[in-house]
Enzyme design. Structure first.
Site, PDB file in Angstrom:
ATOM      1  N   GLY A  96       0.776  -1.078   0.128  1.00 40.52           N
ATOM      2  CA  GLY A  96       0.008   0.019   0.026  1.00 40.52           C
ATOM      3  C   GLY A  96       0.953   1.142   0.061  1.00 40.52           C
ATOM      4  N   THR A  98       2.813   4.510  -1.056  1.00 42.20           N
ATOM      5  CA  THR A  98       2.567   5.230  -2.394  1.00 42.20           C
ATOM      6  C   THR A  98       3.962   6.034  -2.702  1.00 42.20           C
ATOM      7  OG1 THR A  98       1.641   7.176  -0.758  1.00 42.20           O
ATOM      8  CG2 THR A  98       0.120   5.658  -1.766  1.00 42.20           C
ATOM      9  N   HIS A 154      -5.197  15.940   2.371  1.00 39.16           N
ATOM     10  CA  HIS A 154      -4.650  14.859   3.289  1.00 39.16           C
ATOM     11  C   HIS A 154      -4.076  15.770   4.488  1.00 39.16           C
ATOM     12  CE1 HIS A 154      -4.975  11.919   0.161  1.00 39.16           C
ATOM     13  NE2 HIS A 154      -4.946  10.945   1.139  1.00 39.16           N
ATOM     14  N   LYS A 158       1.545  14.070   5.363  1.00 35.49           N
ATOM     15  CA  LYS A 158       1.761  13.345   4.371  1.00 35.49           C
ATOM     16  C   LYS A 158       2.948  13.958   3.459  1.00 35.49           C
ATOM     17  CE  LYS A 158      -0.665  11.236   0.283  1.00 35.49           C
ATOM     18  NZ  LYS A 158      -0.130  10.026   0.536  1.00 35.49           N
ATOM     19  N   GLY A 164      -1.375   9.201  -3.944  1.00 37.41           N
ATOM     20  CA  GLY A 164      -1.549   7.823  -4.800  1.00 37.41           C
ATOM     21  C   GLY A 164      -2.934   7.554  -5.361  1.00 37.41           C
TER      22      GLY A 164
HETATM   23  P1  NAD Z   1       4.099   6.259   8.815  1.00 38.66           P
HETATM   24  O1  NAD Z   1       5.358   7.294   8.588  1.00 38.66           O
HETATM   25  O2  NAD Z   1       3.333   6.394  10.015  1.00 38.66           O
HETATM   26  O3  NAD Z   1       4.636   4.838   8.735  1.00 38.66           O
HETATM   27  C1  NAD Z   1       5.597   4.196   7.807  1.00 38.66           C
HETATM   28  C2  NAD Z   1       6.434   3.307   8.744  1.00 38.66           C
HETATM   29  O4  NAD Z   1       7.280   2.708   8.033  1.00 38.66           O
HETATM   30  C3  NAD Z   1       7.229   4.061   9.952  1.00 38.66           C
HETATM   31  O5  NAD Z   1       6.853   3.248  11.197  1.00 38.66           O
HETATM   32  C4  NAD Z   1       8.603   3.704   9.598  1.00 38.66           C
HETATM   33  O6  NAD Z   1       9.647   3.663  10.596  1.00 38.66           O
HETATM   34  C5  NAD Z   1       8.676   2.479   8.824  1.00 38.66           C
HETATM   35  N1  NAD Z   1       9.790   2.158   7.883  1.00 38.66           N
HETATM   36  C6  NAD Z   1      10.626   2.717   7.118  1.00 38.66           C
HETATM   37  N2  NAD Z   1      11.473   2.279   6.720  1.00 38.66           N
HETATM   38  C7  NAD Z   1      11.473   0.913   7.217  1.00 38.66           C
HETATM   39  C8  NAD Z   1      12.298  -0.142   6.841  1.00 38.66           C
HETATM   40  N3  NAD Z   1      13.341  -0.140   5.932  1.00 38.66           N
HETATM   41  N4  NAD Z   1      11.864  -1.331   7.327  1.00 38.66           N
HETATM   42  C9  NAD Z   1      10.556  -1.492   8.057  1.00 38.66           C
HETATM   43  N5  NAD Z   1       9.721  -0.179   8.553  1.00 38.66           N
HETATM   44  C10 NAD Z   1      10.243   0.886   7.853  1.00 38.66           C
HETATM   45  O7  NAD Z   1       3.280   6.538   7.508  1.00 38.66           O
HETATM   46  P2  NAD Z   1       1.735   5.823   7.250  1.00 38.66           P
HETATM   47  O8  NAD Z   1       0.808   7.150   7.195  1.00 38.66           O
HETATM   48  O9  NAD Z   1       1.534   4.634   7.862  1.00 38.66           O
HETATM   49  O10 NAD Z   1       1.868   5.491   5.680  1.00 38.66           O
HETATM   50  C11 NAD Z   1       2.718   4.458   5.137  1.00 38.66           C
HETATM   51  C12 NAD Z   1       2.478   4.574   3.660  1.00 38.66           C
HETATM   52  O11 NAD Z   1       1.097   4.097   3.199  1.00 38.66           O
HETATM   53  C13 NAD Z   1       2.491   5.925   3.058  1.00 38.66           C
HETATM   54  O12 NAD Z   1       3.200   5.827   1.622  1.00 38.66           O
HETATM   55  C14 NAD Z   1       1.118   6.184   2.665  1.00 38.66           C
HETATM   56  O13 NAD Z   1       0.851   7.220   1.467  1.00 38.66           O
HETATM   57  C15 NAD Z   1       0.584   4.968   2.339  1.00 38.66           C
HETATM   58  N6  NAD Z   1      -0.816   4.774   2.461  1.00 38.66           N
HETATM   59  C16 NAD Z   1      -1.655   4.121   1.724  1.00 38.66           C
HETATM   60  C17 NAD Z   1      -2.881   3.674   1.933  1.00 38.66           C
HETATM   61  C18 NAD Z   1      -3.693   2.660   0.767  1.00 38.66           C
HETATM   62  O14 NAD Z   1      -4.784   2.397   1.059  1.00 38.66           O
HETATM   63  N7  NAD Z   1      -2.888   2.267  -0.116  1.00 38.66           N
HETATM   64  C19 NAD Z   1      -3.548   4.185   2.799  1.00 38.66           C
HETATM   65  C20 NAD Z   1      -2.991   5.080   3.905  1.00 38.66           C
HETATM   66  C21 NAD Z   1      -1.600   5.240   3.716  1.00 38.66           C
END
Ligand code: NAD
Length: 266
Positions: A96, A98, A154, A158, A164
């Site tokens: 998921g 983006t 958003h 973000k 995305g």
């Molecule tokens: P966030 O920053 O709260 O979480 C991301 C997490 O990934 C963090 O805890 C970070 O430490 C971790 N991370 C980074 N590098 C890493 C690695 N090498 N190994 C393991 N963990 C690692 O962000 P979020 O709000 O949870 O969003 C995450 C992504 O999901 C974004 O790209 C967002 O746009 C996307 N998103 C997609 C949807 C969907 O339905 N597709 C919905 C919401 C968010």
């Protein structure tokens, strides 16, 4: 089904843990975080629930090897690594993240040659219905009579824009019109832009507060306008969709699937 959660301490990672805990027939295989994350903590206690025995580690390979499916909401650099491990182990992989570039999407396609994979810019049921409606309206309302604009808002945290989901809505509109999005998209406007060219698909981005995700697709005609709106009130809808996708992948062969397959929208 044992589900691994990479990026498990993130906003979405925590939601996914809660959803797995609430889903009958699913358990946690473990989670990973970047080095600065809560390594060694139990995934249950991370979300204020009872201990589960599944821990946060940095060992991505071991997690892919022991999980039946891995759910990834992280950052593009991490997703590139995760896609490689999914391809190596053949583990079902739900992505998921983006802000992915074309090369990142290629890595996901390569993983899908040996593993069942679902990539979705938005896992909510409502947005996936919106995508289908957008394609249909774009195919019906001619570019000579209706201009298409995609508006999104958003939360202030973000880091990528347009979202995305906004880009996926643009893709759906372009598909409906039978043109590649990159030939007709206008991602932002400022200054002396000139008049709007026929057929352009425009985007506008708002950021602020804690807005989970609002999207509007406008079809603006000479004397009438159609607006399709979706407003997400909780990130739980994305986690629900991602866990539903992981369960749907159970027993599927390698391939790149979409949420429209999971929801039977085609
Ligand atoms: P966030 O920053 O709260 O979480 C991301 C997490 O990934 C963090 O805890 C970070 O430490 C971790 N991370 C980074 N590098 C890493 C690695 N090498 N190994 C393991 N963990 C690692 O962000 P979020 O709000 O949870 O969003 C995450 C992504 O999901 C974004 O790209 C967002 O746009 C996307 N998103 C997609 C949807 C969907 O339905 N597709 C919905 C919401 C968010």
């Amino acid at each position: 089904m044992k589900i691994g959660v990479v990026g498990c301490a993130g906003r979405m990672g925590r939601m996914v843990i809660e959803e797995v805990l609430a889903t009958e027939g699913c358990s946690l295989a473990g989670g990973t975080e970047a080095g600065s994350g809560p390594i060694g903590q139990d995934l249950g206690t991370l979300v204020g629930a009872s201990a589960t025995g599944a821990l946060v580690t940095e060992d991505v390979e071991a997690l892919f090897a022991r999980a039946d499916a891995v759910i990834d909401f992280t950052v593009p650099a991490a997703t590139r690594t995760h896609a490689t491990f999914a391809g190596k182990t053949g583990t079902a992989y739900v992505v998921g993240t983006t802000g992915l570039e074309a090369d990142d999407l290629k890595l996901i396609e390569t993983a899908a040659e040996t593993a069942p994979v679902i990539y979705a810019a938005n896992f909510s049921v409502g947005v996936n219905v919106l995508l289908a409606l957008t394609e249909r309206l774009a195919a019906t309302l001619g570019a000579d009579a209706f201009d298409i604009e995609v508006l999104e808002m958003h939360h202030r945290h973000k880091v990528d824009a347009p979202s995305g989901t906004a880009l996926a809505l643009g893709e759906a509109a372009a598909r409906g019109r039978g043109v590649p999005l990159d030939q007709v998209s206008r991602l932002s406007r400022e200054g002396q832009t000139g008049a709007r060219p026929e057929g352009e698909i425009g985007f506008a981005t708002l950021r602020g507060g804690e807005v989970v995700g609002d999207h509007t697709v406008m079809f603006a005609g000479g004397a009438e306008r159609i607006e399709l709106n979706h407003k997400a009130a909780s990130r739980a809808i994305f986690a629900k969709g991602a866990v539903r996708a992981a369960r749907w992948l159970d027993g599927k062969g390698p391939g790149l699937y979409a949420m429209s397959d999971v929801l039977g929208l085609d």
